[in-house]
Write an enzyme that holds these catalytic residues in place. Structure first.
Site, PDB file in Angstrom:
ATOM      1  N   GLY A  75     -45.448  -9.333  46.755  1.00  8.31           N
ATOM      2  CA  GLY A  75     -45.136  -8.119  46.025  1.00  8.31           C
ATOM      3  C   GLY A  75     -43.922  -7.356  46.520  1.00  8.31           C
ATOM      4  N   GLY A  76     -43.185  -7.863  47.485  1.00  8.38           N
ATOM      5  CA  GLY A  76     -42.010  -7.143  47.971  1.00  8.38           C
ATOM      6  C   GLY A  76     -40.904  -7.067  46.940  1.00  8.38           C
ATOM      7  N   ASP A 124     -38.728 -17.024  42.451  1.00 10.71           N
ATOM      8  CA  ASP A 124     -38.701 -17.346  43.881  1.00 10.71           C
ATOM      9  C   ASP A 124     -39.616 -18.555  44.064  1.00 10.71           C
ATOM     10  OD1 ASP A 124     -38.482 -17.423  46.579  1.00 10.71           O
ATOM     11  OD2 ASP A 124     -39.509 -15.543  46.982  1.00 10.71           O
ATOM     12  N   CYS A 131     -36.305 -20.229  49.879  1.00 13.20           N
ATOM     13  CA  CYS A 131     -36.099 -20.015  51.314  1.00 13.20           C
ATOM     14  C   CYS A 131     -35.923 -21.355  52.018  1.00 13.20           C
ATOM     15  CB  CYS A 131     -37.256 -19.231  51.918  1.00 13.20           C
ATOM     16  SG  CYS A 131     -38.872 -19.988  51.665  1.00 13.20           S
TER      17      CYS A 131
END
Length: 679
Positions: free
Chosen positions: A401-402, A465, A522
């Site tokens: 949730g960032g 993401d 990432c």
């Protein structure tokens, strides 16, 4: 009667304290000092001046003796007795007496106070005058050589006070003067021994440095690959990390200038295999991952990357501007004992924390939702997405949730954010963070991202993401060093290709303000980044646009045998050893048509031929199922042909007629009743 003062012979007195402190003391002092014999211009120290005065004193003594021998007569015994009696009188110093007879003209006293001299009776005036003249000449030499006759007594002024300059100086001034005199004494006569010592020391140091340099050069030149026996001994014993680390450095130096520094008869591949083994032993990486990293980075940069993964990244915060400002938050945390600074010029909400006396995740400000613990690299995809107010935005993989809360912060709680994640357990953390941070424009969903276009579409912007192998966050998860292999990377790449196509299909190309997709991972693997984006460019009507980020390295347009679209230069890569943040990849796509292009036959054939080599086991499963089904159909058809006819079929096909009796009617067929309207 007392002794009479000799007017012609006056004791010369040196300057006192007051005279030295006045401005004209140097001029007055020059009157008493003898003229300098050497015109070298070098300033002599006190020790050198004493030695020079002593030499002049000895030369004056020899000259006086010669004069006395010429003037002296053997018949004048009375005069000699008178002279010796005067020479043997006590000196006016403190208990000072001359030891034995002294020659005429020498001073037994170093005092500046007047002394009473006794005159022998019966001396002629001529002899007195001659003796006084000779003594006057020699007194000048004696005054120059004051204090050089073996006595260490100091000069005394008219008031009986000591005239030494060291007593007037402070201890620090005395130390400075000693140091200064030591420096100046290197060029003087009395410092020849010191010069020799210093020169010998400096030569010794230079020789040691030369030997060290020679040893280093010899070590660098003598780097030899270890033999098989040495490697077996190292594997049998515990690893010597210091030796391995030094060998890595030497090996990298040789590989950088291989033609000059290589060992004769050795190939480059031998050095590379040894380097890979040493890196795997020193940093605890798997052989597969080291091969991938050696293909990705040059050798010096590879060592820096591996070293940076051993150090954790700095803790960063993101200020929640829905509830507070960064300045107020920083002041509140500083008051609680937190040492922090702004993250950088590229971020207006980030803060980097160096150390803290309180737990950062349990402060009242954190519980009130004033900030979010978030990595610096996680802020970049949202900045590249650049959400606008009153838009419909999809966060396809939203946990924890960032990024979702950052999007709501930039939108100022306007519009609609659909936060989706395939894991129900991770959605719980999203709910907690959104409630704590005060986000009110978000809707949560639990769906498979690959099937999302069938659920809902027409979004202005989409943030993907994607799940990845995690090779950019090894500092957070060291298990990635050993538990990832080629199957994992290819499986992730296949999933990412499906997700990016789904994200593109969920965007409305006709949107007035949007139509953008941001893809980020990432990971630093080319198979998960440039390869996936290049696949999306071929499958959908999209193009790459600049991300809007001022820093970061450009993406690859060619890697090994692969050639990607030239527009992949607009993508951005971030590394821990260059940007001090987690490894990240960001690409921004613009959709210009909602139509899905059809694949040509040539492309289909190329995809089918490339699929066995590149697609993972997940992609191969449907093909295997199809082949199995085809084989089953073929086998079932053959079995049907081989099977004997069934009973029912034989009765219908070979129907024997019933034996008819004479006069019997054949069986009548059943007639269907038809209702007709009769009039």
């Amino acid at each position: 009667m007392g002794r009479k003062l000799d007017v012609l012979r006056k004791e010369k007195r040196g300057p006192g304290r007051k005279a030295r402190k006045q401005k004209g003391a140097e001029v007055e002092l020059a009157k008493f000092l003898p003229p300098a014999t050497d015109n070298s211009g070098n300033k002599l120290s006190s020790h050198a001046r004493k030695r020079a005065a002593k030499r002049r004193m000895e030369s004056g003594k020899t000259q006086a003796r010669k004069n006395l021998l010429q003037l002296k007569k053997p018949t004048d015994k009375g005069e000699m007795d008178g002279i010796s009696s005067t020479a043997e009188q006590p000196s006016p110093q403190k208990g000072g007496k001359c030891r034995g007879p002294a020659p005429l003209g020498t001073l037994c006293s170093l005092s500046l106070t007047p002394a009473k001299r006794s005159q022998p009776a019966g001396d002629n005036e001529e002899e007195r005058l001659e003796s006084s003249e000779s003594q006057g000449d020699e007194d000048v030499d004696a005054w120059e050589s004051m204090g050089d006759d073996g006595s260490n007594e100091e000069m005394v002024d008219d008031y009986g006070a000591s005239s030494s300059e060291e007593e007037e100086l402070l201890p620090i001034e005395q130390a400075a003067r000693k140091q200064k005199s030591g420096r100046e004494g290197l060029s003087e006569d009395g410092s020849e021994e010191e010069e020799e010592r210093v020169s010998s020391r400096s030569k010794g140091q230079e020789e040691e440095e030369d030997t060290d340099l020679q040893l280093n050069m010899e070590i660098d030149e003598q780097f030899v690959l270890p033999s098989g026996e040495e490697i077996e001994k190292e594997t049998a014993e515990p690893p010597d990390l210091h030796l391995i680390h030094q060998r890595i450095k030497d090996n990298v130096e040789v590989l950088q200038d291989f033609r000059v520094k290589r060992e004769a008869g050795r190939a480059r591949q031998e050095y590379l295999t040894l380097l890979r083994q040493d890196l795997a032993a020193y940093y605890s990486y798997s052989d597969f991952l080291l091969k991938k990293l050696m293909e990705l980075f040059p050798l010096p940069e590879l060592v820096n990357f591996l070293e940076s993964n051993e150090v954790p990244r700095p803790m960063t915060l993101r200020t929640n501007t829905l509830k507070t400002r960064r300045r107020d938050l920083a002041q509140a945390l500083i008051n609680r004992g937190v040492n922090l600074d702004p993250l950088g010029k590229w971020s207006k909400t980030g803060l980097v924390v160096y150390d803290s006396s309180v737990p950062i995740g349990a402060t009242p400000e954190y519980l009130a939702g004033h900030y979010m613990l978030q990595g610096a690299s996680s802020l970049l995809p949202v900045m590249a997405l650049a959400p606008q107010e009153n838009e419909r935005i999809l966060d396809m993989c939203c946990a924890p949730g960032g990024k979702t809360s950052y999007i709501a912060q930039l939108m100022k709680n306007t519009g609609v954010i659909l936060a989706n994640d395939s894991s129900a357990e991770r959605l719980r953390s999203v709910v907690g963070n959104l409630h704590r941070l005060g986000v009110t424009n978000a809707v949560l969903s639990h769906c498979d991202g690959r099937q999302f276009p069938m659920v809902l579409g027409g979004f202005d912007r989409v943030l993907l993401d994607a799940p990845c192998s995690g090779t950019g966050v090894i500092s957070k998860d060291p298990a990635v060093k050993t538990n990832k292999d080629e199957r994992d990377v290819l499986r992730c790449a296949h999933l990412q290709k499906e997700l990016i196509l789904s994200a593109i299909d969920s965007v409305n190309a006709a949107s007035e303000t949007g139509g953008y997709i941001v893809y980020c991972t990432c990971s630093i693997m080319v198979e998960e980044n440039e390869w996936v984006v290049d696949y999306a460019l071929k499958k959908r009507n999209v193009r790459l646009v600049p991300t809007g980020l001022d820093f970061g390295k450009e993406g690859f347009t060619r890697f090994k045998e692969h050639r990607f679209h030239p527009s992949l230069k607009s993508t951005r890569r971030f590394y821990p050893h260059t940007h001090n943040m987690d490894g990240f990849f960001i690409a921004k796509l613009k959709k210009f048509s909602n139509a899905i292009p059809k694949m040509q036959k040539d492309e289909e054939s190329t995809v089918e031929t490339a699929s066995p080599a590149s697609a993972p086991e997940v992609a191969a499963e449907p093909q295997l199922k199809r082949k199995k089904l085809e084989k089953l159909k073929v086998t079932t058809g053959q079995k049907k042909q081989r099977q004997p006819p069934s009973k029912g079929g034989s009765v219908q096909r070979h129907k024997r007629p019933f034996p008819q009796r004479p006069g019997a009617r054949p069986p009548a067929r059943k007639q269907h009743r038809v209702h007709t309207n009769r009039q």
